[in-house]
Motif scaffolding. Structure first.
Motif, PDB file in Angstrom:
ATOM      1  N   ASP A   1     -28.985  -6.921  29.923  1.00  0.00           N
ATOM      2  CA  ASP A   1     -28.077  -7.889  30.541  1.00  0.00           C
ATOM      3  C   ASP A   1     -27.479  -7.200  31.776  1.00  0.00           C
ATOM      4  O   ASP A   1     -26.343  -6.714  31.759  1.00  0.00           O
ATOM      5  N   ILE A   2     -28.266  -7.171  32.840  1.00  0.00           N
ATOM      6  CA  ILE A   2     -27.916  -6.360  34.005  1.00  0.00           C
ATOM      7  C   ILE A   2     -26.580  -6.765  34.636  1.00  0.00           C
ATOM      8  O   ILE A   2     -25.753  -5.885  34.927  1.00  0.00           O
ATOM      9  N   PRO A   3     -26.312  -8.049  34.872  1.00  0.00           N
ATOM     10  CA  PRO A   3     -25.009  -8.392  35.473  1.00  0.00           C
ATOM     11  C   PRO A   3     -23.822  -7.878  34.662  1.00  0.00           C
ATOM     12  O   PRO A   3     -22.842  -7.382  35.234  1.00  0.00           O
ATOM     13  N   ASN A   4     -23.910  -7.965  33.346  1.00  0.00           N
ATOM     14  CA  ASN A   4     -22.818  -7.479  32.507  1.00  0.00           C
ATOM     15  C   ASN A   4     -22.717  -5.957  32.555  1.00  0.00           C
ATOM     16  O   ASN A   4     -21.608  -5.396  32.587  1.00  0.00           O
ATOM     17  N   LEU A   5     -23.849  -5.271  32.579  1.00  0.00           N
ATOM     18  CA  LEU A   5     -23.836  -3.815  32.664  1.00  0.00           C
ATOM     19  C   LEU A   5     -23.274  -3.348  34.008  1.00  0.00           C
ATOM     20  O   LEU A   5     -22.570  -2.327  34.075  1.00  0.00           O
ATOM     21  N   LEU A   6     -23.581  -4.075  35.076  1.00  0.00           N
ATOM     22  CA  LEU A   6     -23.021  -3.739  36.383  1.00  0.00           C
ATOM     23  C   LEU A   6     -21.497  -3.876  36.367  1.00  0.00           C
ATOM     24  O   LEU A   6     -20.773  -3.019  36.891  1.00  0.00           O
ATOM     25  N   LYS A   7     -21.024  -4.944  35.746  1.00  0.00           N
ATOM     26  CA  LYS A   7     -19.582  -5.175  35.658  1.00  0.00           C
ATOM     27  C   LYS A   7     -18.920  -4.064  34.839  1.00  0.00           C
ATOM     28  O   LYS A   7     -17.857  -3.542  35.214  1.00  0.00           O
TER      29      LYS A   7
ATOM     30  N   ASN B   1     -28.445 -13.713  38.151  1.00  0.00           N
ATOM     31  CA  ASN B   1     -29.341 -13.463  37.016  1.00  0.00           C
ATOM     32  C   ASN B   1     -30.822 -13.372  37.382  1.00  0.00           C
ATOM     33  O   ASN B   1     -31.675 -13.361  36.492  1.00  0.00           O
ATOM     34  N   GLU B   2     -31.135 -13.259  38.650  1.00  0.00           N
ATOM     35  CA  GLU B   2     -32.550 -13.127  39.043  1.00  0.00           C
ATOM     36  C   GLU B   2     -33.170 -11.841  38.496  1.00  0.00           C
ATOM     37  O   GLU B   2     -34.375 -11.773  38.270  1.00  0.00           O
ATOM     38  N   CYS B   3     -32.352 -10.823  38.289  1.00  0.00           N
ATOM     39  CA  CYS B   3     -32.858  -9.542  37.813  1.00  0.00           C
ATOM     40  C   CYS B   3     -33.188  -9.550  36.327  1.00  0.00           C
ATOM     41  O   CYS B   3     -34.037  -8.771  35.862  1.00  0.00           O
ATOM     42  N   VAL B   4     -32.536 -10.417  35.564  1.00  0.00           N
ATOM     43  CA  VAL B   4     -32.632 -10.364  34.101  1.00  0.00           C
ATOM     44  C   VAL B   4     -34.057 -10.562  33.589  1.00  0.00           C
ATOM     45  O   VAL B   4     -34.555  -9.738  32.795  1.00  0.00           O
ATOM     46  N   PRO B   5     -34.776 -11.607  33.996  1.00  0.00           N
ATOM     47  CA  PRO B   5     -36.140 -11.778  33.470  1.00  0.00           C
ATOM     48  C   PRO B   5     -37.126 -10.718  33.958  1.00  0.00           C
ATOM     49  O   PRO B   5     -38.200 -10.557  33.367  1.00  0.00           O
ATOM     50  N   LYS B   6     -36.774  -9.987  35.003  1.00  0.00           N
ATOM     51  CA  LYS B   6     -37.667  -8.944  35.528  1.00  0.00           C
ATOM     52  C   LYS B   6     -37.593  -7.658  34.713  1.00  0.00           C
ATOM     53  O   LYS B   6     -38.492  -6.826  34.787  1.00  0.00           O
TER      54      LYS B   6
ATOM     55  N   PHE C   1     -20.379  -6.557  44.245  1.00  0.00           N
ATOM     56  CA  PHE C   1     -21.100  -7.539  45.058  1.00  0.00           C
ATOM     57  C   PHE C   1     -22.008  -8.441  44.221  1.00  0.00           C
ATOM     58  O   PHE C   1     -22.615  -9.374  44.735  1.00  0.00           O
ATOM     59  N   CYS C   2     -22.101  -8.148  42.919  1.00  0.00           N
ATOM     60  CA  CYS C   2     -22.944  -8.971  42.044  1.00  0.00           C
ATOM     61  C   CYS C   2     -22.349 -10.376  41.902  1.00  0.00           C
ATOM     62  O   CYS C   2     -21.171 -10.539  41.575  1.00  0.00           O
ATOM     63  N   GLN C   3     -23.160 -11.384  42.155  1.00  0.00           N
ATOM     64  CA  GLN C   3     -22.733 -12.784  42.019  1.00  0.00           C
ATOM     65  C   GLN C   3     -23.305 -13.429  40.766  1.00  0.00           C
ATOM     66  O   GLN C   3     -23.265 -14.658  40.621  1.00  0.00           O
TER      67      GLN C   3
ATOM     68  N   ILE D   1     -29.303  -1.699  42.097  1.00  0.00           N
ATOM     69  CA  ILE D   1     -29.135  -1.763  40.643  1.00  0.00           C
ATOM     70  C   ILE D   1     -29.565  -0.479  39.936  1.00  0.00           C
ATOM     71  O   ILE D   1     -28.812   0.054  39.112  1.00  0.00           O
ATOM     72  N   PRO D   2     -30.768   0.073  40.223  1.00  0.00           N
ATOM     73  CA  PRO D   2     -31.172   1.285  39.499  1.00  0.00           C
ATOM     74  C   PRO D   2     -30.219   2.455  39.722  1.00  0.00           C
ATOM     75  O   PRO D   2     -29.923   3.193  38.778  1.00  0.00           O
ATOM     76  N   GLU D   3     -29.746   2.635  40.962  1.00  0.00           N
ATOM     77  CA  GLU D   3     -28.840   3.750  41.241  1.00  0.00           C
ATOM     78  C   GLU D   3     -27.530   3.604  40.459  1.00  0.00           C
ATOM     79  O   GLU D   3     -27.010   4.576  39.899  1.00  0.00           O
ATOM     80  N   ILE D   4     -26.998   2.402  40.429  1.00  0.00           N
ATOM     81  CA  ILE D   4     -25.730   2.177  39.731  1.00  0.00           C
ATOM     82  C   ILE D   4     -25.901   2.362  38.231  1.00  0.00           C
ATOM     83  O   ILE D   4     -25.074   3.007  37.569  1.00  0.00           O
ATOM     84  N   LEU D   5     -26.990   1.830  37.684  1.00  0.00           N
ATOM     85  CA  LEU D   5     -27.207   1.988  36.244  1.00  0.00           C
ATOM     86  C   LEU D   5     -27.626   3.410  35.883  1.00  0.00           C
ATOM     87  O   LEU D   5     -27.415   3.848  34.743  1.00  0.00           O
TER      88      LEU D   5
END
Length: 380
Positions: A358-364, A347-352, A342-344, A302-306
């Motif tokens: 909104d990490i899943p949306n940003l990845l998309k 949402n485990e990352c969101v509260p962290k 590969f993101c499913q 996640i950090p590398e992609i963002l």
């Protein structure tokens, strides 16, 4: 007349210039390598970095240095040479290949030898307990090298372990203005007396030799690449690699050949303006690279992609970000293996996330922005 340039201690070996000539991009011909090395000398560079993996680079360097000594009276003793071995193979294979490197370079010994691509735990195990350990002991005992180091594209924890293992005297790391995640590791290595080389701060550091208008405007009166170089040199990074292909590539190396002092107020102001512009463009969607989102259950980096999203949107370096994103999963252990697809959306990352992204949306979004047909890597 050649004006001498500043040299810094590089581990236990010979002192090196603030810039290092990387030779991966100068293998077209003897004439090309000869001219590149000659211009590196004129720019105050005394350190040449190569590898058997770079095609016929070693033999071209060996022949070029002999030609320079003969035609330009530039002694081969002026140069500090670093070559590499990949972290694989048995003792016999390693000895044979290293002897080939010496023959190609026309040398009886080499200043520095790096374990090339210490990217996985099994690579470090090979050094600490496998045939790599036997080879390193042999090469030091026979005084065929002054010191042994490593280059790594691996994880923070792996690099830290390699720095702490007391085997290596120098390291080559991805240390970039637009990716400062390994700076603390570099500082740790320097504190231990190790030499530290920044891998490709111009190209892999964001393709800063071809900056966006956003970066050009924000960094005035400096060039973005000049600021990126100064940022690293002021941090105390020993030397910065420069993979030159043309004479003009040495412009900033020559200008900054003695520029290891702390950042000036004008440089600090320019760097602050760059960050202010990037923050404004990213607004509340900037990833702060804290890595709190990890580990991802689907092993997405996640950090590398963002970070690539930050660079493409915040700094306008879209083509660089596309190139790096589309190498994911296609470069083996040299780069990340899974992209945003590969993101499913678990949402485990969101509260962290301290920034409440909104990490899943940003990845998309990042996948849609950057995905395209991948380009071929320069080597490998």
């Amino acid at each position: 007349m050649i004006i001498d340039s500043q040299k810094r201690s590089f581990g236990k070996g010979e002192k090196v210039s603030l810039f290092t000539l990387g030779t991966m991009r100068a293998t077209e011909s003897l004439e090309k390598m000869y001219n590149i090395i000659k211009n590196a000398y004129s720019a105050g560079i005394n350190h040449i970095e190569t590898a058997p993996s770079y095609g016929n680079a070693e033999s071209l360097i060996g022949n070029s240095l002999k030609k320079l000594a003969r035609e330009e009276n530039i002694s081969e003793k002026n140069w500090v040479i670093t070559t590499k071995v990949l972290p694989k193979g048995d003792f016999k294979f390693l000895k044979s290949n290293f002897k080939k490197s010496l023959k190609n370079l026309n040398l009886k010994r080499v200043n520095n030898l790096a374990i090339h691509g210490l990217n996985l735990k099994k690579h470090l195990d090979w050094v600490l307990a496998g045939d790599g350990k036997k080879f390193i002991s042999w090469i030091l005992e026979k005084e065929l090298v002054d010191q042994v180091g490593f280059s790594s594209h691996g994880s923070y924890s792996l690099i830290k372990e390699a720095i702490d293992c007391e085997v290596f005297s120098f390291c080559s790391l991805h240390l970039h203005y637009l990716d400062q995640s390994k700076i603390t590791l570099a500082e740790k290595a320097i504190k231990k007396g190790m030499g530290v080389l920044a891998i490709s701060p111009a190209d892999k550091g964001g393709r800063l030799f071809s900056p966006s208008n956003i970066l050009i405007e924000a960094s005035k009166p400096f060039h973005p690449l000049e600021l990126a170089y100064r940022f690293l040199l002021a941090k105390g990074i020993t030397t910065l690699s420069l993979g030159a292909t043309h004479n003009k590539d040495f412009e900033f190396a020559e200008k900054l050949r003695n520029s290891s002092e702390k950042l000036t107020i004008h440089e600090k102001n320019a760097l602050k303006k760059i960050e202010d512009v990037a923050n404004e463009r990213l607004n509340s969607t900037k990833c702060e690279q804290c890595r709190c989102c990890l580990p991802c259950p689907n092993e997405i980096p996640i950090p590398e992609i963002l970070r690539l999203r930050n660079i493409s949107i915040g700094y306008g370096q879209l083509e660089f970000s596309k190139e790096r994103y589309n190498l994911i999963g296609k470069a083996g252990h040299w780069w990340e293996e899974k992209n945003s697809s590969f993101c499913q959306e678990c949402n485990e990352c969101v509260p962290k996330c301290p920034s409440k992204l909104d990490i899943p949306n940003l990845l998309k979004q990042t996948h849609s922005l950057l995905i395209e047909t991948p380009t071929k890597r320069l080597w490998g």
